[in-house]
Design a protein around this motif. Structure first.
Motif, PDB file in Angstrom:
ATOM      1  N   SER A 118       0.873  -1.133   0.018  1.00  7.22           N
ATOM      2  CA  SER A 118       0.079  -0.030  -0.044  1.00  7.22           C
ATOM      3  C   SER A 118       0.933   1.165   0.086  1.00  7.22           C
ATOM      4  N   ALA A 119       0.574   2.179  -0.831  1.00 10.37           N
ATOM      5  CA  ALA A 119       1.379   3.646  -0.914  1.00 10.37           C
ATOM      6  C   ALA A 119       1.188   4.132   0.448  1.00 10.37           C
ATOM      7  N   GLU A 120       0.165   4.112   0.840  1.00 10.55           N
ATOM      8  CA  GLU A 120      -0.035   4.714   2.283  1.00 10.55           C
ATOM      9  C   GLU A 120      -0.085   3.748   3.438  1.00 10.55           C
ATOM     10  N   HIS A 155       6.194  -1.520   8.789  1.00 10.23           N
ATOM     11  CA  HIS A 155       6.744  -1.456   7.272  1.00 10.23           C
ATOM     12  C   HIS A 155       7.592  -2.605   7.273  1.00 10.23           C
ATOM     13  N   ASP A 212      10.193  -2.302   0.613  1.00 14.92           N
ATOM     14  CA  ASP A 212       9.556  -1.893  -0.669  1.00 14.92           C
ATOM     15  C   ASP A 212       9.549  -2.804  -1.542  1.00 14.92           C
ATOM     16  N   ALA A 226      -2.788  -2.885  -6.755  1.00 13.29           N
ATOM     17  CA  ALA A 226      -1.787  -2.066  -6.972  1.00 13.29           C
ATOM     18  C   ALA A 226      -1.157  -2.124  -8.211  1.00 13.29           C
ATOM     19  N   GLU A 286      10.057   1.290  -9.891  1.00 13.37           N
ATOM     20  CA  GLU A 286       8.582   1.494  -9.541  1.00 13.37           C
ATOM     21  C   GLU A 286       8.487   0.573  -8.153  1.00 13.37           C
ATOM     22  N   ARG A 287       8.379   1.411  -6.930  1.00 16.28           N
ATOM     23  CA  ARG A 287       8.227   0.697  -5.719  1.00 16.28           C
ATOM     24  C   ARG A 287       6.941   0.884  -5.066  1.00 16.28           C
ATOM     25  N   LEU A 288       6.461  -0.202  -4.105  1.00 15.53           N
ATOM     26  CA  LEU A 288       5.570   0.208  -3.417  1.00 15.53           C
ATOM     27  C   LEU A 288       5.659  -0.451  -1.942  1.00 15.53           C
TER      28      LEU A 288
END
Length: 298
Positions: free
Chosen positions: A149-151, A162, A165, A202, A264-266
């Protein structure tokens, strides 16, 4: 109110009716019906509307079912904690995960638990999005969730860690040449057809952003199950976007794998509710955190 009554109530909801619930619980249906009538009398509300052979939750039932699940989870946590005092971590933990998170880190955590905590059983439930994972944990369907999740995931009584990434990859049919030396710029994808998941994931959000940025990107196949994306890519139907947990499997299957330049990461997260954790849940959380960040102890 007895625990048995709550278990019966939740079982009827899970199985969609009294008959299947009684069969699953291995109790006589009259006993099940009597227990629910007693629960309704104690609470002073109607939990189900009987429509023919079906049982439909009333408004009160809809409000109470999530709380009932949470109470049962807390009962299980207390019992498991008592057992763990002398026996070590034992029991079952229910984990909600998106497909990429089930591949990494959940699979690695399960393997590590099998080596170090063989008394722990992990049961996974698949979710299509981070929002679905969060909902399953908040409502008590699962004790733990893992998702990208980006948030930072947020919700009532929710704890989030967390993990890392994730990096998104472009996975192409065998022999497909893109970009240079294993890297692609978004512009290198112009004109390609993609095998894509349905909206809310996502991966789909990344595709939509790239399509708006680059233009001339098309969806040639849309799937509800992400596990079929790689087989479709290998069959030459189109190109796919996948989290890096699929990297090794895709390469071994013969696909061409490219990284984005720039990457590109999440963010990937582990979540659980506040309050007591069962020994099995604690073992899962601590093992996942240790593998991802070296953090131990809660």
């Amino acid at each position: 109110m007895e625990r048995r009554q709550l278990e019966y109530f939740v079982a009827i909801v899970e199985h969609g009716g009294f008959t299947l619930a009684a069969r699953s619980l291995r109790v006589a249906q009259p006993s099940l019906s009597r227990a629910i009538r007693n629960l309704e009398r104690d609470l002073g509300v109607t939990l189900f509307h009987r429509v023919g052979r079906n049982a439909v939750l009333s408004t009160a039932g809809e409000l109470l079912v999530e709380r009932a699940r949470l109470v049962l989870r807390d009962f299980d946590a207390l019992r498991a904690a008592a057992h763990a005092i002398g026996d070590g971590a034992v029991g079952r933990v229910d984990v909600a995960a998106t497909p990429s998170s089930a591949l990494d880190p959940v699979a690695g955590t399960v393997a590590e638990l099998r080596r170090r905590q063989p008394g722990v059983t992990v049961s996974t439930s698949s979710a299509l999005s981070a929002a679905e994972v969060i909902g399953m944990v908040v409502r008590g369907r699962c004790e733990v969730g893992v998702c990208g999740s980006a948030e930072r995931p947020a919700g009532p009584g929710l704890v989030a860690y967390h993990l890392r990434d994730e990096e998104f990859l472009v996975v192409a049919p065998p022999g497909t040449a893109l970009g240079r030396r294993g890297w692609v710029h978004p512009a290198d994808l112009r004109g390609l057809g993609f095998v894509m998941t349905r909206p809310t994931s996502a991966v789909r959000a990344l595709f939509d952003r790239l399509a708006a940025q680059v233009g001339d990107l098309t969806v040639v196949a849309e799937v509800g199950d992400r596990s079929v994306v790689l087989p479709m890519v290998l069959a030459g139907i189109g190109v796919g976007l996948m989290p890096d947990g699929w990297d090794d499997l895709a390469r071994r299957a013969g696909a061409e794998v490219y990284r984005f330049d720039p990457p590109e990461r999440l963010p990937q997260w582990l979540i659980h509710r506040t309050g007591p954790l069962s020994a099995a849940t604690r073992a899962f959380v601590e093992t996942t955190l240790a593998q991802a960040t070296g953090v131990t102890g809660l």
